[in-house]
Design an enzyme around this catalytic site. Sequence first.
Site, short mmCIF file in Angstrom:
data_model
loop_
_atom_site.label_atom_id
_atom_site.label_comp_id
_atom_site.label_asym_id
_atom_site.label_seq_id
_atom_site.Cartn_x
_atom_site.Cartn_y
_atom_site.Cartn_z
N ASP A 16 12.61 -13.15 25.91
CA ASP A 16 13.81 -14.03 26.12
C ASP A 16 14.89 -14.32 24.99
O ASP A 16 14.36 -14.56 24.13
CB ASP A 16 13.54 -15.10 26.83
CG ASP A 16 14.60 -15.68 27.97
OD1 ASP A 16 15.64 -14.73 28.25
OD2 ASP A 16 14.67 -16.77 28.62
N ASN A 64 15.76 -9.90 37.79
CA ASN A 64 16.79 -9.28 36.89
C ASN A 64 17.72 -8.34 37.55
O ASN A 64 19.04 -7.93 36.84
CB ASN A 64 16.20 -8.97 35.60
CG ASN A 64 15.79 -9.93 34.56
OD1 ASN A 64 14.72 -9.78 33.93
ND2 ASN A 64 16.36 -11.00 34.57
C1 IPE Z 1 12.43 -13.59 31.98
O1 IPE Z 1 13.78 -13.78 31.28
C2 IPE Z 1 12.63 -12.05 32.33
C3 IPE Z 1 12.32 -11.27 31.00
C4 IPE Z 1 12.41 -11.75 29.80
C5 IPE Z 1 12.33 -9.91 31.44
P1 IPE Z 1 15.12 -14.55 32.23
O2 IPE Z 1 15.78 -14.73 31.22
O3 IPE Z 1 15.28 -13.58 33.39
O4 IPE Z 1 14.39 -15.64 32.83
P2 IPE Z 1 15.28 -17.11 33.39
O5 IPE Z 1 16.29 -16.57 34.31
O6 IPE Z 1 15.80 -17.85 32.26
O7 IPE Z 1 14.10 -18.06 34.03
C1 IPE Z 2 15.72 -11.37 27.86
O1 IPE Z 2 17.04 -11.77 27.37
C2 IPE Z 2 15.93 -9.85 28.48
C3 IPE Z 2 15.78 -9.61 29.81
C4 IPE Z 2 15.63 -10.48 30.83
C5 IPE Z 2 16.09 -8.33 30.23
P1 IPE Z 2 18.11 -12.20 28.16
O2 IPE Z 2 18.87 -11.07 28.75
O3 IPE Z 2 17.59 -12.98 29.36
O4 IPE Z 2 19.01 -13.34 27.21
P2 IPE Z 2 19.50 -14.72 27.59
O5 IPE Z 2 18.40 -15.49 28.21
O6 IPE Z 2 20.58 -14.57 28.42
O7 IPE Z 2 19.86 -15.16 26.30
MG MG Z 3 17.20 -15.01 29.76
#
Ligand code: IPE
Ligand code: IPE
Ligand code: MG
Length: 239
Positions: A16, A64
């Site tokens: 993340d 997502n």
């Molecule tokens: C979890 O991260 C999913 C992945 C890392 C692929 P998110 O960024 O989607 O999770 P939330 O929304 O902060 O819980």
């Molecule tokens: C994790 O990074 C990757 C995916 C969930 C695809 P994020 O895209 O959630 O990055 P933040 O949490 O917005 O920084």
């Molecule tokens: Mg994230």
Amino acid sequence: MSSEENRLEHIAIIMDGNGRWAKKRGLPRTLGHRKGAEVVKEICKAAEKAGIKYLTLYAFSTENWKRSEDEVASLMDLLRQYLKSDFQELHERGVRIRFIGERQMLPADIVENMVKLEDQTAANDKMTLCIALSYGSRQEIVHAARRLALLAKRGDINVDDIDKKLFSDMLYTKDIPDPDILIRTSGEQRISNYLLWQLAYTEFFFTDALWPDFNEKQLLEIIDSYKSRERRYGKIKAE
Ligand code: IPE
Ligand code: IPE
Ligand code: MG
């Protein structure tokens, strides 16, 4: 401190913080994902080197899909590139690749290449890299319950046959041992619908590092710290 070293064969990671990494630099989120994909390569190599047998990475959750069309499209494109080149490199190093998640939601060309890659790498045994893609743990559990209900309805199993082992066998992670370590980067401390069943007795590690800044050294520090944790599984430590 534990008296004997903890078993370590499976590390699961919630990668993340790609978006925040890009934002901090005034870059589009896509570039954060691109940098994040580079880190995936580094961490796979580091895990292989550390003798880890299973590495499960959360790449894209079922939730997502609710992100903007642009972001989803660019993540799918990144995945296409990965399927064509980078995963081949892993195959050459003897890594088996598996995908867990809701395949019917993914573009057909991507699913086709995922299946090819799984078949091509099926006999590799250096390490298993499991990519959670379009993955949601509650959906996985519901899916397992439906499969069991169907088997019982058909008379293929009795209701009493349903135990923890049979239930586990209905999950996408069939034959993969439960994770020993869960790592989540970016400072968030939640599970976000990841491996709810499988994490029952996993040791959790949260780090403030954003995924694109995560590296081998940090992984090794976590492994080191894990070794001194005491895993009790509800029992009382033997004196
Ligand atoms: C979890 O991260 C999913 C992945 C890392 C692929 P998110 O960024 O989607 O999770 P939330 O929304 O902060 O819980
Ligand atoms: C994790 O990074 C990757 C995916 C969930 C695809 P994020 O895209 O959630 O990055 P933040 O949490 O917005 O920084
Ligand atoms: Mg994230």
